[in-house]
Design a protein around this motif. Sequence first.
Motif, short mmCIF file in Angstrom:
data_model
loop_
_atom_site.label_atom_id
_atom_site.label_comp_id
_atom_site.label_asym_id
_atom_site.label_seq_id
_atom_site.Cartn_x
_atom_site.Cartn_y
_atom_site.Cartn_z
N HIS A 118 29.13 -4.17 17.21
CA HIS A 118 29.51 -3.65 15.85
C HIS A 118 30.46 -4.60 15.19
O HIS A 118 30.16 -4.92 13.97
N GLY A 124 30.94 4.42 15.03
CA GLY A 124 31.65 3.69 16.14
C GLY A 124 32.54 2.69 15.80
O GLY A 124 32.20 2.10 14.42
N SER A 125 33.60 2.61 16.39
CA SER A 125 34.42 1.36 16.12
C SER A 125 34.40 0.06 16.63
O SER A 125 33.39 -0.10 17.22
N GLU A 155 24.82 2.98 21.02
CA GLU A 155 25.69 3.39 22.09
C GLU A 155 26.96 3.52 21.97
O GLU A 155 27.71 3.32 20.69
N SER A 156 27.77 3.87 23.00
CA SER A 156 29.34 4.04 22.66
C SER A 156 29.78 2.85 24.07
O SER A 156 29.11 2.62 24.89
N ALA A 207 30.71 -1.74 20.92
CA ALA A 207 31.82 -2.07 20.05
C ALA A 207 31.97 -3.70 19.63
O ALA A 207 32.13 -4.04 18.86
#
Length: 825
Positions: free
Chosen positions: A704, A634-635, A695-696, A701
């Motif tokens: 992250h 993920g970004s 998760e997304s 993000a």
Amino acid sequence: MPEKPTLDGLEQVWVARWQEEGTYRFDRTRPREQVYSIDTPPPTVSGSLHVGHVFSFTHTDIMARYQRMIGKSVFYPIGWDDNGLPTERRVQNVYGVRCDPSLPYDPDFVPPDKPGKREISISRRNFVELCHQLTAIDEKAFEEVWRRVGLSVDWDLLYTTISDESRAVSQRAFLRNLGRGEAYLAEAPTLWDVTYRTAVAQAELEDREWPGSFHRVSFYGERGPVWIETTRPELIPACVALVAHPDDERYKPLFGTSALTPLFGVEVPILAHHLAEPDKGSGIAMICTFGDITDVTWWRELHLPTRPVIGWDGRLLPEPPDGVDAEPYKELAGKTVHSARERIVELLRESGDLDGDPRPVQRAVKFYERGDKPLEIVTTRQWYIRNGGREQALRARLLERGSELAWHPPHMRVRYDNWVEGLTSDWLISRQRFFGVPFPVWYPLDESGNPVHDAPILPAEESLPVDPSSDVPPGYTEEQRGVPGGFMADPDVMDTWATSSLTPQIAGRWATDDDLYRRVSPYDLRPQAHEIIRTWLFSTVVRSHLEFDALPWSDVAISGWILDPDRKKMSKSKGNVVTPLDLLEQHGSDAVRYWAANGRYGVDTTFDVGQLKIGRRLAIKILNASKFVLGLAGSEGEVTEPIDLSMLAALSDMAREATQAFESYDHTRALEAVERFFWSFCDDYLELVKARAYESGPAAASAHAALRQALDTLLRLFAPVLPFVTEEVWSWWREGSVHRAAWPAPERGTGDPAVLTVASEVLRRMRKAKSEAKSSMRAEVSRLTVSGPEADLVRQAQDDLCAAGNVEEFVLTGGDELTVEVHLG
């Protein structure tokens, strides 16, 4: 990123890469204000390094790495101290040889594979060649250890104290001292080591308890026998006076009279002096030339004659002094001090001049710090440098210099002050040895072939270095060496400290590369051990003060000793040292550095394998935590979640604390701050955000981004202490070297550190409840009730807490103190 990260083999990979890429190369184009220069200790090349060296050198390297990351060009040289007595002794032991300067050079000489029972005598030139040969081998071994430790020195700046460049610096400084009258040649009583057959300076002395016996001996006074008690009856033929305290009523009637020495019948005066001790022995002592330092004081202040009997080899001279009866003296001639003592006691007993049996006693006796026999005092011609020992004004100025230094820790300055205040003589810098920097001096010989010492012949500075034993002075030819009307070389070499005191000038290429010297001097840091404050630190201050009227550095950092598990200092002589290479291979360099970093400046530290294991566990955790963070799919996005912002704010506060600690030369406090945060980061924050990070969406993000920002910062904060593992992880996702990256600048942001603090506490209490119930940490919590004044803070982390604790129902209420109720499903 490797599939299975490991610490094994990192040292070999990164040592080679750092050298290839010039990671630690000094940038000499930077102006002085952008340079941080270190006057690194050159370890003595006389065997192997021990863990104490690794301990103190790691402290210096940590500071060098920090300074490099805050933007300084770090001048960090390494040197080998490879001349002097330790090297000579090692050559004697390894090859079974002894230097005899009277022998001719043998170009075909090859030392035996194994030393025999008897030492082989070889020429000075052959001996010096063996010294160079063995030190080259030892220096390779030293370099292997330092590279394995990860010292970020610039190996292109390597120097040795016996190199041509070092000899030129040492000789140049000496000639300038001589030209200003700060160096001088004098014939005087000298402390002498009979094993090494060389003079010894005050800074190299140590007191040791030594067994002896008091002998009650009768002198023949004008008014009857005068009984003295002495531990050195063998020096009776060297007696020049008897002395008692001026207020001692027992001896006042004898002052101004004389007495005859037993056996030898020499008339000596009975004098008064305040240093005589009425309560020691019989209260009256014999003054001999020379038994101890007090004898020298009495001899000088009472203007007494000299009757030497001890030779350079520690044996009694073959001929008696003038006026001493040769018949009884022949019983002592040529004997060692011990044998002469035994024989003269027999003679005194036979003559009736010994009263009773000798009385055993333990007393403090002066030794050379590397010697194994008590020092003698013999009259020799030696070179000295003025150091305040006999000049009050210079002493006061050198004390001021000590106060101008920044000491780390501050209390170490007391050792400097005590040493300077206790000086009793100037600095004796000449040694009657072979492998050292020769004095750049010749003497003309008169018509009888005797040297004219007060008319020395000196070389021009541009001709340095010179070796007077093989080079010829201006205006002479080799054929005139040693013949009347010709010349002779000064036979001595300089004490190793006379060269080591110039390490700032040697490393900075003083007088040969003035541009470099201006960019690094005065240096920023002198790191060293506390037991050589009196030698290396003080002597460097003396040389800089005399030559430049300035301090050689602004700061000094003093390391403590390494102690064995019994709290005894590790030393080669005690046989309790730990050699570092096995430790480095077994535990890894980062683990050894971690142990060293937990020792503060000025504090003696016990060697503890447990600390090495903790350090290795920390390095492994950095690998694994980094793999988790960098392995998240993920970004990255903007950091928006309260607990993420909270963690970054806490990280910023910690970075500020670590920076302040480094600026105060407290690497241990800096490490403690970073390590404490890191374990909390792994144990609490990672667990709190792990579910969200998988998760997304924007919340993932945010996690992250926060995780990677934290990892980036933590790697840079750990880098000075753990250079290998941090460089390895950095290479997985960043360009260049972490050791060339900028030191983290604290950026507080908008987060509140208290959010993470409270959330971590709630998480710990949930874990505790599950542990006490013997449940899995992933067991479901049917209801979690949190009460207390921190309710608003907990609410900001509610979702992450529920995910981390597998909470089904979350209840939050107010209250006076934080309480956590955990109901397991």
